[in-house]
Design a protein around this motif. Structure first.
Motif, PDB file in Angstrom:
ATOM      1  N   MET A 289      24.864  51.769 -68.644  1.00  0.00           N
ATOM      2  CA  MET A 289      24.170  50.601 -69.204  1.00  0.00           C
ATOM      3  C   MET A 289      22.688  50.927 -69.372  1.00  0.00           C
ATOM      4  O   MET A 289      22.034  51.386 -68.452  1.00  0.00           O
ATOM      5  CB  MET A 289      24.334  49.397 -68.270  1.00  0.00           C
ATOM      6  N   GLY A 290      22.146  50.688 -70.577  1.00  0.00           N
ATOM      7  CA  GLY A 290      20.746  50.942 -70.826  1.00  0.00           C
ATOM      8  C   GLY A 290      19.853  49.888 -70.200  1.00  0.00           C
ATOM      9  O   GLY A 290      20.316  48.853 -69.712  1.00  0.00           O
ATOM     10  N   LEU A 291      18.559  50.157 -70.248  1.00  0.00           N
ATOM     11  CA  LEU A 291      17.590  49.250 -69.621  1.00  0.00           C
ATOM     12  C   LEU A 291      17.620  47.868 -70.276  1.00  0.00           C
ATOM     13  O   LEU A 291      17.607  46.838 -69.581  1.00  0.00           O
ATOM     14  CB  LEU A 291      16.183  49.858 -69.713  1.00  0.00           C
ATOM     15  N   LYS A 292      17.661  47.833 -71.607  1.00  0.00           N
ATOM     16  CA  LYS A 292      17.678  46.533 -72.289  1.00  0.00           C
ATOM     17  C   LYS A 292      18.904  45.716 -71.891  1.00  0.00           C
ATOM     18  O   LYS A 292      18.816  44.513 -71.652  1.00  0.00           O
ATOM     19  CB  LYS A 292      17.663  46.724 -73.804  1.00  0.00           C
ATOM     20  N   ALA A 293      20.045  46.380 -71.834  1.00  0.00           N
ATOM     21  CA  ALA A 293      21.275  45.691 -71.457  1.00  0.00           C
ATOM     22  C   ALA A 293      21.189  45.175 -70.026  1.00  0.00           C
ATOM     23  O   ALA A 293      21.612  44.056 -69.725  1.00  0.00           O
ATOM     24  CB  ALA A 293      22.473  46.614 -71.624  1.00  0.00           C
ATOM     25  N   ALA A 294      20.618  45.988 -69.145  1.00  0.00           N
ATOM     26  CA  ALA A 294      20.499  45.585 -67.739  1.00  0.00           C
ATOM     27  C   ALA A 294      19.577  44.374 -67.587  1.00  0.00           C
ATOM     28  O   ALA A 294      19.859  43.463 -66.810  1.00  0.00           O
ATOM     29  CB  ALA A 294      19.979  46.756 -66.908  1.00  0.00           C
ATOM     30  N   LEU A 295      18.480  44.363 -68.337  1.00  0.00           N
ATOM     31  CA  LEU A 295      17.534  43.251 -68.237  1.00  0.00           C
ATOM     32  C   LEU A 295      18.047  41.986 -68.928  1.00  0.00           C
ATOM     33  O   LEU A 295      17.629  40.875 -68.593  1.00  0.00           O
ATOM     34  CB  LEU A 295      16.193  43.655 -68.862  1.00  0.00           C
ATOM     35  N   SER A 296      18.938  42.162 -69.897  1.00  0.00           N
ATOM     36  CA  SER A 296      19.397  41.008 -70.678  1.00  0.00           C
ATOM     37  C   SER A 296      20.215  40.033 -69.836  1.00  0.00           C
ATOM     38  O   SER A 296      20.179  38.826 -70.086  1.00  0.00           O
ATOM     39  CB  SER A 296      20.211  41.469 -71.887  1.00  0.00           C
ATOM     40  N   LYS A 297      20.932  40.516 -68.841  1.00  0.00           N
ATOM     41  CA  LYS A 297      21.786  39.611 -68.049  1.00  0.00           C
ATOM     42  C   LYS A 297      20.983  38.605 -67.226  1.00  0.00           C
ATOM     43  O   LYS A 297      21.265  37.405 -67.286  1.00  0.00           O
ATOM     44  CB  LYS A 297      22.743  40.415 -67.174  1.00  0.00           C
ATOM     45  N   PRO A 298      19.974  39.036 -66.457  1.00  0.00           N
ATOM     46  CA  PRO A 298      19.194  38.030 -65.732  1.00  0.00           C
ATOM     47  C   PRO A 298      18.411  37.103 -66.667  1.00  0.00           C
ATOM     48  O   PRO A 298      18.259  35.910 -66.394  1.00  0.00           O
ATOM     49  CB  PRO A 298      18.253  38.858 -64.855  1.00  0.00           C
TER      50      PRO A 298
ATOM     51  N   GLU B  47      27.888  34.008 -71.129  1.00  0.00           N
ATOM     52  CA  GLU B  47      29.268  33.513 -71.096  1.00  0.00           C
ATOM     53  C   GLU B  47      30.289  34.640 -71.006  1.00  0.00           C
ATOM     54  O   GLU B  47      31.337  34.480 -70.393  1.00  0.00           O
ATOM     55  CB  GLU B  47      29.546  32.676 -72.356  1.00  0.00           C
ATOM     56  N   THR B  48      30.012  35.766 -71.624  1.00  0.00           N
ATOM     57  CA  THR B  48      31.012  36.844 -71.725  1.00  0.00           C
ATOM     58  C   THR B  48      30.715  38.057 -70.862  1.00  0.00           C
ATOM     59  O   THR B  48      31.617  38.829 -70.556  1.00  0.00           O
ATOM     60  CB  THR B  48      31.140  37.323 -73.180  1.00  0.00           C
ATOM     61  N   GLY B  49      29.442  38.250 -70.510  1.00  0.00           N
ATOM     62  CA  GLY B  49      29.055  39.455 -69.786  1.00  0.00           C
ATOM     63  C   GLY B  49      28.928  40.671 -70.680  1.00  0.00           C
ATOM     64  O   GLY B  49      28.580  41.766 -70.220  1.00  0.00           O
ATOM     65  N   ASN B  50      29.182  40.513 -71.978  1.00  0.00           N
ATOM     66  CA  ASN B  50      29.114  41.635 -72.915  1.00  0.00           C
ATOM     67  C   ASN B  50      27.672  41.916 -73.320  1.00  0.00           C
ATOM     68  O   ASN B  50      27.035  41.091 -73.970  1.00  0.00           O
ATOM     69  CB  ASN B  50      29.950  41.339 -74.163  1.00  0.00           C
TER      70      ASN B  50
ATOM     71  N   ARG C  25      17.645  33.429 -80.721  1.00  0.00           N
ATOM     72  CA  ARG C  25      17.646  34.249 -79.502  1.00  0.00           C
ATOM     73  C   ARG C  25      18.622  33.705 -78.465  1.00  0.00           C
ATOM     74  O   ARG C  25      19.414  34.427 -77.873  1.00  0.00           O
ATOM     75  CB  ARG C  25      16.236  34.277 -78.907  1.00  0.00           C
ATOM     76  N   ASP C  26      18.567  32.376 -78.264  1.00  0.00           N
ATOM     77  CA  ASP C  26      19.394  31.766 -77.220  1.00  0.00           C
ATOM     78  C   ASP C  26      20.881  31.844 -77.543  1.00  0.00           C
ATOM     79  O   ASP C  26      21.719  31.900 -76.633  1.00  0.00           O
ATOM     80  CB  ASP C  26      18.989  30.309 -77.009  1.00  0.00           C
ATOM     81  N   ALA C  27      21.228  31.838 -78.830  1.00  0.00           N
ATOM     82  CA  ALA C  27      22.638  31.984 -79.199  1.00  0.00           C
ATOM     83  C   ALA C  27      23.189  33.304 -78.684  1.00  0.00           C
ATOM     84  O   ALA C  27      24.310  33.370 -78.157  1.00  0.00           O
ATOM     85  CB  ALA C  27      22.794  31.893 -80.716  1.00  0.00           C
ATOM     86  N   LEU C  28      22.387  34.373 -78.800  1.00  0.00           N
ATOM     87  CA  LEU C  28      22.815  35.688 -78.319  1.00  0.00           C
ATOM     88  C   LEU C  28      22.803  35.756 -76.794  1.00  0.00           C
ATOM     89  O   LEU C  28      23.744  36.274 -76.176  1.00  0.00           O
ATOM     90  CB  LEU C  28      21.912  36.779 -78.895  1.00  0.00           C
ATOM     91  N   LEU C  29      21.753  35.222 -76.176  1.00  0.00           N
ATOM     92  CA  LEU C  29      21.668  35.278 -74.718  1.00  0.00           C
ATOM     93  C   LEU C  29      22.736  34.415 -74.057  1.00  0.00           C
ATOM     94  O   LEU C  29      23.302  34.783 -73.017  1.00  0.00           O
ATOM     95  CB  LEU C  29      20.272  34.848 -74.266  1.00  0.00           C
ATOM     96  N   ASN C  30      23.030  33.284 -74.664  1.00  0.00           N
ATOM     97  CA  ASN C  30      24.095  32.439 -74.128  1.00  0.00           C
ATOM     98  C   ASN C  30      25.440  33.158 -74.205  1.00  0.00           C
ATOM     99  O   ASN C  30      26.258  33.069 -73.287  1.00  0.00           O
ATOM    100  CB  ASN C  30      24.155  31.124 -74.902  1.00  0.00           C
TER     101      ASN C  30
END
Length: 500
Positions: free
Chosen positions: A1-10, A133-136, A124-129
């Motif tokens: 998992m890249g840095l962006k992906a890791a930071l995106s979850k929190p 919801e999915t963890g993807n 932005r929130d559509a993607l973060l939500n």
């Protein structure tokens, strides 16, 4: 998992928590939005003309703010175009989004310093939500493409003028700029077909993971990608492609064809952006409907569609809406739109939280014989039968035939371009007609009463609708083909493309 992906979850978890604060408290949030909009605009020209200083309750608001379409606001927008400040909203708009109107010609929709962030935050929130919801997060570290209009703009009296998708292109966050395609130069190409070919060249060897756009134009992009790659499926060109973000039209008529071209099913997020405001997005992948954005600078009103023709139709706020009722959507926004009839019809499929589906356009219906058939009904009738019969539809539109040849009953004429035609067209035709009768009781009565004959299907040549849109100079971008018309202005132009 890249840095962006890791930071995106929190980050996604923080955003989801923020959404939940208003999601289940939407009625109170909407009332606060109404009050803040009126307070902010009470010293504008519109606010003074309509006595905003005396508005206290929602009843006051309805009495002071008349329902208007674009023509009703045109004189105010012309003042803005001339450089006047404090007309519909304090100051001058940052932008005027240029759109094509059905009856008003070119329309200029204001976007202000207060409303612009709402467009960006919602996208932005559509993607973060979705991530929450999915963890993807797999798409975060790959390339993303947004099929959109040119970001180039003109300027008049200190206000920039351009297409909404081109305006939004200037607000892609810095942390996504390296991931984003196409290039700025390619995005500025005006001719859509030239642009799509250039996008194919730029993306065919990239690790595309997220693709966003209006479905018919994404379909064109996929067709040209596949042709360039010797007929390969999209999944074999973009092995990590996992998320499709779309809006503007109902996805269902395109789903089968796009999934066949992709070669696998990918996750999809439906959005409801408009020049007038970002209205809703899909917040739960496996639940029907789009979450109405109640804390995004828009106060919504809803009018039962059957009352629209009345002199004083009921205007309902969120607390009084009901499930499965067709409402005309009315907007009051922090861009200075007031009592604004956007032209869309919606239905609520959930009231806790408030989720909607777009059921059609007020001007896109057929009621030449009193049937008032709407877009949702024809789409569902066609796609239910097409799915059962393993038929693939590329595009279609429907119009009434009021004056058929002598001795014939009138009928609805369906112009359909098939990617995979039915084995038996007559059987298919009658099944679609039966499905539409089940959807619309007035249509049922007209058929059984021998006022209308069952619908007629015209099978269209390949690329009919692309060629038609090209002939209008409306190929690509945010342009969409009306699915229904109450006259034959489109139908008469399509007759030249009917298969012999």
């Amino acid at each position: 998992m890249g840095l962006k992906a890791a930071l995106s979850k929190p980050f996604a978890a923080i955003v989801a928590k923020k959404i939940n604060k208003w999601k289940y408290n939407a009625v109170e949030v909407q009332e606060n939005v109404r009050k803040s909009l009126v307070e902010a605009a009470k010293y504008t020209a519109f606010g003074r003309d309509h006595g905003f200083s005396s508005i206290r309750t929602y009843d006051d608001f309805k009495n002071r703010v008349p329902l208007k379409d674009y023509e009703g606001l045109r004189t105010y927008i012309e003042r803005i175009l001339e450089g006047e400040q404090d007309v519909l909203w304090p100051g001058k708009p940052l932008y005027l989004a240029k759109t094509s109107g059905t009856t008003s010609g070119v329309k200029y929709i204001p976007i202000t310093a207060d409303s612009m962030p709402e467009h960006i935050t919602a996208a932005r929130d559509a993607l973060l939500n979705y991530i929450h919801e999915t963890g993807n997060t797999s798409f975060v570290n790959g390339k993303m493409i947004f099929l959109q209009g040119s970001p180039e703009m003109k300027e008049k009296n200190g206000i920039k003028i351009g297409r909404l998708s081109g305006i939004v292109a200037h607000y892609v966050p810095t942390y996504l700029q390296k991931n984003r395609l196409p290039s700025y130069t390619t995005n500025c190409i005006d001719d859509w077909e030239t642009k799509v070919d250039a996008i194919v060249e730029e993306t065919i060897h990239e690790d595309m993971r997220l693709i966003s756009g209006i479905p018919p134009w994404v379909q064109m992009y996929f067709e040209r990608l596949s042709a360039k790659a010797g007929g390969k499926k999209i999944k074999d060109i973009f092995k990590n492609f996992s998320l499709f973000v779309y809006g503007g039209v109902n996805f269902e008529p395109y789903r089968a064809k796009l999934e066949e071209m992709i070669g696998k099913r990918v996750d999809a997020i439906e959005t409801y952006p408009a020049s007038e405001g970002f209205i809703a997005y899909q917040d739960a992948p496996h639940k029907k409907g789009l979450l109405l954005l109640c804390d995004a600078g828009i106060f919504y009103e809803f009018i039962p569609v059957e009352e629209l023709a009345q002199e004083r139709p009921r205007r309902l706020s969120l607390k009084d809406v009901q499930l499965d009722v067709n409402y005309a959507l009315i907007l009051n926004t922090n861009a200075g739109l007031w009592g604004y009839h956007i032209g869309d019809t919606i239905k609520f499929v959930s009231l806790n939280p408030y989720r909607i589906v777009v059921s059609g356009r007020i001007k896109h219906f057929i009621s030449a014989f009193g049937e008032h058939v709407i877009g949702e009904e024809v789409e569902q009738a066609l796609m239910s039968v097409a799915h059962a019969e393993q038929v693939e539809v590329t595009e279609f539109t429907v119009a009434p035939q009021v004056n058929p040849t002598a001795g014939e009953l009138p009928y609805h004429e369906w112009f359909i371009e098939f990617a995979k035609p039915p084995v038996n067209m007559e059987t298919f035709r009658m099944k679609v007609d039966q499905a539409l009768q089940q959807k619309n009781v007035y249509y049922f009565d007209l058929i059984t009463g021998k006022v209308l004959q069952p619908l007629v299907i015209r099978s269209m040549q390949k690329h009919t609708f692309v060629n038609y849109m090209r002939s209008l100079g409306k190929l690509g971008g945010q342009n969409k083909l009306p699915r229904l018309a109450n006259d034959r202005s489109i139908a008469d132009q399509l007759e030249q493309y009917i298969c012999e």
